[in-house]
Write an enzyme that holds these catalytic residues in place. Structure first.
Site, PDB file in Angstrom:
ATOM      1  N   ASP A   1      14.461  49.373  51.260  1.00 31.85           N
ATOM      2  CA  ASP A   1      14.556  50.089  50.053  1.00 31.85           C
ATOM      3  C   ASP A   1      13.793  51.441  49.882  1.00 31.85           C
ATOM      4  O   ASP A   1      13.148  51.701  48.687  1.00 31.85           O
ATOM      5  CB  ASP A   1      14.009  48.901  48.551  1.00 31.85           C
TER       6      ASP A   1
ATOM      7  N   LYS B   1      17.294  54.910  51.291  1.00 33.17           N
ATOM      8  CA  LYS B   1      18.300  55.233  52.309  1.00 33.17           C
ATOM      9  C   LYS B   1      19.735  55.937  51.723  1.00 33.17           C
ATOM     10  O   LYS B   1      20.084  56.754  52.042  1.00 33.17           O
ATOM     11  CB  LYS B   1      18.412  54.105  53.417  1.00 33.17           C
TER      12      LYS B   1
ATOM     13  N   GLY C   1      20.930  46.719  49.529  1.00 34.94           N
ATOM     14  CA  GLY C   1      21.515  47.106  48.320  1.00 34.94           C
ATOM     15  C   GLY C   1      21.168  48.643  48.297  1.00 34.94           C
ATOM     16  O   GLY C   1      19.851  49.017  48.364  1.00 34.94           O
ATOM     17  N   HIS C   2      21.989  49.393  48.494  1.00 35.19           N
ATOM     18  CA  HIS C   2      21.692  50.896  48.609  1.00 35.19           C
ATOM     19  C   HIS C   2      22.309  51.684  47.374  1.00 35.19           C
ATOM     20  O   HIS C   2      23.505  51.677  47.098  1.00 35.19           O
ATOM     21  CB  HIS C   2      22.355  51.539  50.047  1.00 35.19           C
TER      22      HIS C   2
ATOM     23  N   GLN D   1      18.076  47.642  55.514  1.00 32.03           N
ATOM     24  CA  GLN D   1      16.595  47.037  55.676  1.00 32.03           C
ATOM     25  C   GLN D   1      15.767  48.087  56.359  1.00 32.03           C
ATOM     26  O   GLN D   1      15.948  49.224  55.999  1.00 32.03           O
ATOM     27  CB  GLN D   1      16.818  45.810  56.423  1.00 32.03           C
TER      28      GLN D   1
HETATM   29  P1  GDP Z   1      17.730  51.619  49.951  1.00 34.96           P
HETATM   30  O1  GDP Z   1      18.043  50.304  50.150  1.00 34.96           O
HETATM   31  O2  GDP Z   1      16.844  52.288  50.967  1.00 34.96           O
HETATM   32  O3  GDP Z   1      19.092  52.440  49.904  1.00 34.96           O
HETATM   33  O4  GDP Z   1      17.037  51.745  48.325  1.00 34.96           O
HETATM   34  P2  GDP Z   1      17.261  51.063  47.220  1.00 34.96           P
HETATM   35  O5  GDP Z   1      18.653  51.927  46.524  1.00 34.96           O
HETATM   36  O6  GDP Z   1      17.120  49.601  47.291  1.00 34.96           O
HETATM   37  O7  GDP Z   1      16.099  51.424  46.362  1.00 34.96           O
HETATM   38  C1  GDP Z   1      15.646  52.863  46.104  1.00 34.96           C
HETATM   39  C2  GDP Z   1      15.525  53.306  44.603  1.00 34.96           C
HETATM   40  O8  GDP Z   1      14.918  54.400  44.652  1.00 34.96           O
HETATM   41  C3  GDP Z   1      16.822  53.420  44.209  1.00 34.96           C
HETATM   42  O9  GDP Z   1      16.726  52.812  42.739  1.00 34.96           O
HETATM   43  C4  GDP Z   1      17.038  54.849  44.151  1.00 34.96           C
HETATM   44  O10 GDP Z   1      17.989  55.281  42.917  1.00 34.96           O
HETATM   45  C5  GDP Z   1      15.698  55.430  43.796  1.00 34.96           C
HETATM   46  N1  GDP Z   1      15.284  56.691  44.488  1.00 34.96           N
HETATM   47  C6  GDP Z   1      15.686  57.226  45.615  1.00 34.96           C
HETATM   48  N2  GDP Z   1      15.076  58.600  45.696  1.00 34.96           N
HETATM   49  C7  GDP Z   1      14.304  58.444  44.525  1.00 34.96           C
HETATM   50  C8  GDP Z   1      13.443  59.294  44.060  1.00 34.96           C
HETATM   51  O11 GDP Z   1      13.205  60.396  44.949  1.00 34.96           O
HETATM   52  N3  GDP Z   1      12.904  59.208  42.991  1.00 34.96           N
HETATM   53  C9  GDP Z   1      13.400  58.367  42.136  1.00 34.96           C
HETATM   54  N4  GDP Z   1      12.709  58.307  40.768  1.00 34.96           N
HETATM   55  N5  GDP Z   1      14.055  57.393  42.480  1.00 34.96           N
HETATM   56  C10 GDP Z   1      14.600  57.286  43.925  1.00 34.96           C
HETATM   57  P1  IMO Z   2      17.989  47.534  51.970  1.00 36.09           P
HETATM   58  O1  IMO Z   2      19.251  47.781  53.103  1.00 36.09           O
HETATM   59  C1  IMO Z   2      14.648  45.266  51.409  1.00 36.09           C
HETATM   60  C2  IMO Z   2      14.262  41.182  53.014  1.00 36.09           C
HETATM   61  C3  IMO Z   2      14.330  40.021  51.948  1.00 36.09           C
HETATM   62  C4  IMO Z   2      13.337  38.953  52.351  1.00 36.09           C
HETATM   63  C5  IMO Z   2      13.831  39.139  54.158  1.00 36.09           C
HETATM   64  C6  IMO Z   2      14.930  38.312  54.756  1.00 36.09           C
HETATM   65  O2  IMO Z   2      18.577  47.448  50.605  1.00 36.09           O
HETATM   66  O3  IMO Z   2      16.865  48.209  52.129  1.00 36.09           O
HETATM   67  P2  IMO Z   2      17.359  38.161  54.544  1.00 36.09           P
HETATM   68  O4  IMO Z   2      18.370  37.776  53.144  1.00 36.09           O
HETATM   69  O5  IMO Z   2      17.845  39.291  55.197  1.00 36.09           O
HETATM   70  O6  IMO Z   2      17.217  36.954  55.450  1.00 36.09           O
HETATM   71  O7  IMO Z   2      15.889  38.311  53.859  1.00 36.09           O
HETATM   72  O8  IMO Z   2      14.259  40.602  54.019  1.00 36.09           O
HETATM   73  N1  IMO Z   2      15.179  42.058  52.675  1.00 36.09           N
HETATM   74  C7  IMO Z   2      15.370  43.323  52.149  1.00 36.09           C
HETATM   75  N2  IMO Z   2      14.340  43.827  51.438  1.00 36.09           N
HETATM   76  N3  IMO Z   2      15.832  45.905  51.291  1.00 36.09           N
HETATM   77  C8  IMO Z   2      16.780  45.128  52.020  1.00 36.09           C
HETATM   78  O9  IMO Z   2      17.812  45.912  52.417  1.00 36.09           O
HETATM   79  C9  IMO Z   2      16.623  44.006  52.435  1.00 36.09           C
HETATM   80  N4  IMO Z   2      17.308  43.110  53.128  1.00 36.09           N
HETATM   81  C10 IMO Z   2      16.686  41.891  53.227  1.00 36.09           C
HETATM   82  O10 IMO Z   2      13.637  40.126  50.875  1.00 36.09           O
HETATM   83  O11 IMO Z   2      11.863  39.333  52.483  1.00 36.09           O
HETATM   84 MG    MG Z   3      17.878  48.447  49.000  1.00 37.60          MG
END
Ligand code: GDP
Ligand code: IMO
Ligand code: MG
Length: 423
Positions: free
Chosen positions: A13, A16, A40-41, A223
């Site tokens: 998270d 990415k 979840g991206h 991840q």
């Molecule tokens: P990922 O799994 O690495 O793609 O990240 P996620 O989407 O799960 O979580 C990142 C969160 O940060 C999302 O809600 C993005 O919209 C948000 N995000 C990414 N870059 C920025 C930033 O520079 N500022 C803010 N406020 N939100 C950001």
């Molecule tokens: P993105 O791509 C953050 C975490 C889960 C748990 C551990 C194992 O959005 O960054 P799993 O269901 O994979 O067996 O869970 O890994 N986890 C993540 N945490 N971002 C993710 O993906 C994750 N995918 C799995 O919360 O701790």
């Molecule tokens: Mg994510």
């Protein structure tokens, strides 16, 4: 753009999806190589928000080719739903998406086993996303997996599924779970298989031909480094190799074709699920949650939050070979007067400059912090490096120095336009 692997350099998270969306503009192909719909991206384009789980984030630029590689574990029903959902939001999906024949499938028994194992572990649970990821990779390693290539061959699929359901039902019943219906799953999966057939391809050959003809590839990590099965905080990890090496095995593109590795980091630290998080901090968690930030994109769970941990990111730089960092969510620290950065750990009177491998020891590590002044102003309006306050640039410089990687991209908000190079 050079063939680039993008990895999460913390616990997932990191942002990415957003950085992939920005970089895709300069790339021809985007490939997911590991993980499944546990990812979840989030990508914001204008007023629209998209959350991608299995489909590469490059899909939002229709002229680019998106590949779900052999290393991904695919829940085909969930993939069909995701494609439908994206189409409803106006995203074009056709020849711009291909799915590897050799990717393994996730079944309902994987999800049930995931759930049951977590229940059994009680307070030692991992806190998985309950998407069946661990059991699906377990079957792959045990050579009892069923693959996409089987799904598009109905006779073979029926035979393999019957064997798998029989074995798993026996096991599920011993755990106290209800047995699964072969007929129901078979019908549901074959129907999803029919929908997915046009996307199914030998992605290894396609990628090699594309690279040979000069096309550039961006590998979208899922991840993060410390959820890696080998290099993460085992057993509180996911079940795939989330680090740079996983991009090669998960796509069939050899290491010498990779020219650059980008590590995405948040300007602070977050983690969803259980396991050590040495720089965890209540105040920073409350601050971010009160801003409505840091809730999981896949499960909606509040993320645990802490100060930036340079020990962790230094290790990520090492195991991934990160050339440069993309730093996101800088705006999350806008109102922090004194920002702490964890530069080493301390436990039982001993200092650690690297993460100890003993998980219990890591769990007891106390962070050693250095403090830098905050900028106490909103950075969300900045559109280039020179528009950032000096204190922000100093903070970024400090992070780069402590982790040993160069600064590449800076992100000050969720929008496409809130990203710029660090120069
Ligand atoms: P990922 O799994 O690495 O793609 O990240 P996620 O989407 O799960 O979580 C990142 C969160 O940060 C999302 O809600 C993005 O919209 C948000 N995000 C990414 N870059 C920025 C930033 O520079 N500022 C803010 N406020 N939100 C950001
Ligand atoms: P993105 O791509 C953050 C975490 C889960 C748990 C551990 C194992 O959005 O960054 P799993 O269901 O994979 O067996 O869970 O890994 N986890 C993540 N945490 N971002 C993710 O993906 C994750 N995918 C799995 O919360 O701790
Ligand atoms: Mg994510």
């Amino acid at each position: 753009m050079a063939n680039t692997i993008l990895v999460g350099a913390q616990w997932g998270d990191e942002g990415k999806g957003k950085i992939i969306d920005v970089l895709t503009e300069k790339s021809d192909i985007v490939v997911r190589t590991q993980g499944g719909n546990n990812a979840g991206h989030t990508v914001h384009v204008g007023e629209k928000k998209y959350v991608l789980h299995l489909v590469p984030s490059g899909i939002l630029r229709p002229e680019k080719l998106c590949v779900i590689g052999n290393g991904v574990v695919v829940d085909p029903v969930s993939l069909v739903d995701e494609i439908d959902g994206l189409r409803k939001l106006g995203v074009e999906i056709g020849e711009n998406l291909i799915l590897s024949e050799t990717a393994h499938l996730v079944f309902p028994y994987h999800r049930l086993l995931d759930e049951q194992r977590e229940l059994k572990k009680a307070k030692n649970k991992i806190g998985t996303t309950k998407r069946g990821i661990g059991p699906a990779y377990g079957d792959k390693a045990a050579r009892t997996g069923v693959r996409v290539i089987d799904l598009v061959n109905p006779d073979r699929f029926r035979r393999l599924l019957a064997e798998r359901i029989e074995e798993n039902n026996e096991f599920l019943q011993t755990l106290g779970a209800e047995p699964l219906s072969f007929d129901e799953i078979c019908e549901q999966y074959l129907s999803a298989g029919e929908e997915l057939t046009p996307f199914v391809e030998n992605t290894v050959v396609r990628l090699h031909e594309a690279i040979k003809s000069g096309k550039s590839v961006l590998f979208e990590g899922a991840q993060g480094t410390f959820l890696d099965l080998d290099h993460g905080t085992y057993p509180f990890v996911t079940s795939s190799n989330t680090t740079a090496g996983g991009a090669c095995t998960g796509s069939g593109v050899p290491p010498h074709r990779i020219e650059r590795v980008i590590g995405v980091i948040k300007a602070y630290t977050t983690r969803v699920g259980e396991g050590p998080l040495p720089s965890e901090n209540r105040e920073i968690a409350d601050l971010l949650h009160d801003m409505g930030r840091e809730f999981g994109a896949t499960t909606g769970r509040p993320r645990r939050c802490g100060w930036f941990d340079a020990v962790v990111v230094k290790q990520a730089v090492m195991v991934n070979g990160i050339d440069d960092l993309a730093v996101t969510n800088l705006d999350g620290l806008d109102t922090v007067e004194r920002i702490k950065v964890c530069v080493a750990y301390q436990v039982d009177g001993k200092r650690y400059d690297y993460m100890p491998n003993d998980i219990d020891l890591l769990g007891r590590c106390q962070p050693i912090y250095e403090e830098v002044p905050g900028w106490m102003t909103s950075v969300g309006e900045a559109r280039c490096w020179s528009e950032l306050p000096q204190a922000t640039r100093d903070y970024l410089g400090f992070i780069a120095e402590k982790t040993g990687a160069a600064l590449g991209l800076i992100s000050v908000g969720p929008g496409r336009d809130q990203t710029f190079p660090a120069e």
